[in-house]
Design a protein around this motif. Sequence first.
Motif, PDB file in Angstrom:
ATOM      1  N   ASP A 196      -3.004  -3.692  -8.839  1.00  0.00           N
ATOM      2  CA  ASP A 196      -3.395  -3.122 -10.129  1.00  0.00           C
ATOM      3  C   ASP A 196      -4.508  -3.998 -10.699  1.00  0.00           C
ATOM      4  OD1 ASP A 196      -3.678  -2.120 -12.668  1.00  0.00           O
ATOM      5  OD2 ASP A 196      -1.538  -2.022 -13.094  1.00  0.00           O
ATOM      6  N   ARG A 210      -7.516  10.203   0.317  1.00  0.00           N
ATOM      7  CA  ARG A 210      -7.479   8.796   0.696  1.00  0.00           C
ATOM      8  C   ARG A 210      -6.768   7.953  -0.359  1.00  0.00           C
ATOM      9  NH1 ARG A 210     -13.754   7.128  -0.678  1.00  0.00           N
ATOM     10  NH2 ARG A 210     -13.412   6.688  -2.891  1.00  0.00           N
ATOM     11  N   ARG A 211      -6.310   6.795   0.085  1.00  0.00           N
ATOM     12  CA  ARG A 211      -5.881   5.744  -0.822  1.00  0.00           C
ATOM     13  C   ARG A 211      -6.572   4.472  -0.381  1.00  0.00           C
ATOM     14  NH1 ARG A 211      -0.327   2.582  -2.396  1.00  0.00           N
ATOM     15  NH2 ARG A 211      -0.986   2.118  -4.528  1.00  0.00           N
ATOM     16  N   ASN A 212      -7.398   3.924  -1.249  1.00  0.00           N
ATOM     17  CA  ASN A 212      -8.140   2.718  -0.928  1.00  0.00           C
ATOM     18  C   ASN A 212      -7.177   1.543  -0.794  1.00  0.00           C
ATOM     19  OD1 ASN A 212      -9.794   0.243  -1.377  1.00  0.00           O
ATOM     20  ND2 ASN A 212     -11.421   1.758  -1.589  1.00  0.00           N
ATOM     21  N   HIS A 229     -10.823  -0.597   7.340  1.00  0.00           N
ATOM     22  CA  HIS A 229     -10.600   0.635   6.597  1.00  0.00           C
ATOM     23  C   HIS A 229     -11.698   1.648   6.892  1.00  0.00           C
ATOM     24  CE1 HIS A 229     -10.944   2.932   2.601  1.00  0.00           C
ATOM     25  NE2 HIS A 229      -9.896   3.394   3.230  1.00  0.00           N
ATOM     26  N   ASP A 244      -6.117  -0.339  -3.803  1.00  0.00           N
ATOM     27  CA  ASP A 244      -5.181   0.288  -4.737  1.00  0.00           C
ATOM     28  C   ASP A 244      -3.780  -0.327  -4.668  1.00  0.00           C
ATOM     29  OD1 ASP A 244      -7.183   1.966  -5.548  1.00  0.00           O
ATOM     30  OD2 ASP A 244      -6.545   3.671  -4.324  1.00  0.00           O
ATOM     31  N   ALA A 245      -3.536  -1.148  -3.654  1.00  0.00           N
ATOM     32  CA  ALA A 245      -2.244  -1.840  -3.584  1.00  0.00           C
ATOM     33  C   ALA A 245      -2.087  -2.834  -4.736  1.00  0.00           C
ATOM     34  CB  ALA A 245      -2.103  -2.568  -2.242  1.00  0.00           C
ATOM     35  N   LEU A 259       0.850  -1.191   0.000  1.00  0.00           N
ATOM     36  CA  LEU A 259       0.000   0.000   0.000  1.00  0.00           C
ATOM     37  C   LEU A 259       0.886   1.242   0.000  1.00  0.00           C
ATOM     38  CD1 LEU A 259      -2.928   1.006   0.092  1.00  0.00           C
ATOM     39  CD2 LEU A 259      -2.752   1.023   2.591  1.00  0.00           C
ATOM     40  N   TYR A 260       1.956   1.181   0.787  1.00  0.00           N
ATOM     41  CA  TYR A 260       3.042   2.167   0.761  1.00  0.00           C
ATOM     42  C   TYR A 260       4.344   1.380   0.827  1.00  0.00           C
ATOM     43  CZ  TYR A 260      -0.780   5.330   1.830  1.00  0.00           C
ATOM     44  OH  TYR A 260      -1.964   6.010   1.774  1.00  0.00           O
TER      45      TYR A 260
END
Length: 311
Positions: free
Chosen positions: A201, A193-195, A185, A198-199, A151-152
């Motif tokens: 593709d 935000r980042r869902n 979440h 999204d980690a 995710l990050y």
Amino acid sequence: MTSPYDIDEIFPEESAGSVRLPRRQAGNSPQGLAVTLLADYTLRTRAWLPAAAIVDLLAEGGVSPAGARTAISRLVRRGVLEGRRQGRRGSHRLTAAAAASLTIGGSAIAAAAAPPWDEQWTLVAFSLPQQEGTLRRALRGKLRWMGFAPLYDGLWISPHDLSEKTRARFAELTLGTLTVFRARHIELDAAIRRNPLDAWDTAEIARQYEAFIRRWSRTPSEISGAGAVRARTEVMDTYRRLPILDPQLPIGLLPPGWLREPARELFMSVYDGLADAAQEHVRAVASPYSGDEVSGVRAHTVAELAAGLGR
């Protein structure tokens, strides 16, 4: 079919213990092809295959005799194969450690649908110095194999709770400092935000499913001999990436018409449908070199692979 992820992360060269399975490549490497052949037909029994038969089977896949013998020698040094000699004839089989590793990996690849999602995510936060590039790649590869995605940079995520096998794998890790926790979440303003999804593709994963179905839906119903072995090896080689790219992501979060189950059903149809013909061909190739019956050569089904090939 190529992976949208770094192939070295998905199939890391370095693995725990004394076994170093060959690194996956964009095509079929001789070592990778040899491992697939022995896994597909001897994983349950760890049967011995004459070295000459392995060379002949690899030749049917386009590997030269010299390349095949080199691949076998390197797999012995890696701890993947062990050898024995009876007179002038040499034979090889998977080592116990390699068979165990391949069984675990095969079970994950062939697994059926996951239980309903509890709407919680498992997160792994880790910290490694930037100069520890090799350790970072190794840890990322292990996390990817366990169904996590970044995710990050230092925060990886999975929609699944920790199984006993996953807990055991974390307990074995000695790669820096990490923290594992479960969380739900919370929706925030879309601008910041980042869902968690999204980690992954998902658009590229969908294209991978489409390409797999397009390729294998045209498989002839009748394939025999070397063609059955080649097709069975190739369908496994192309499908095995999909459960890693899409580790049972929550279906409710995915676009309508997600092709996970159609792809798995097609894989089962081709892989299981060719099992008898491929098994008989491998036995036929091995028989002239072996004074013993080759009954230990057994092609397993997807369901048996998912169950861990328990006898």
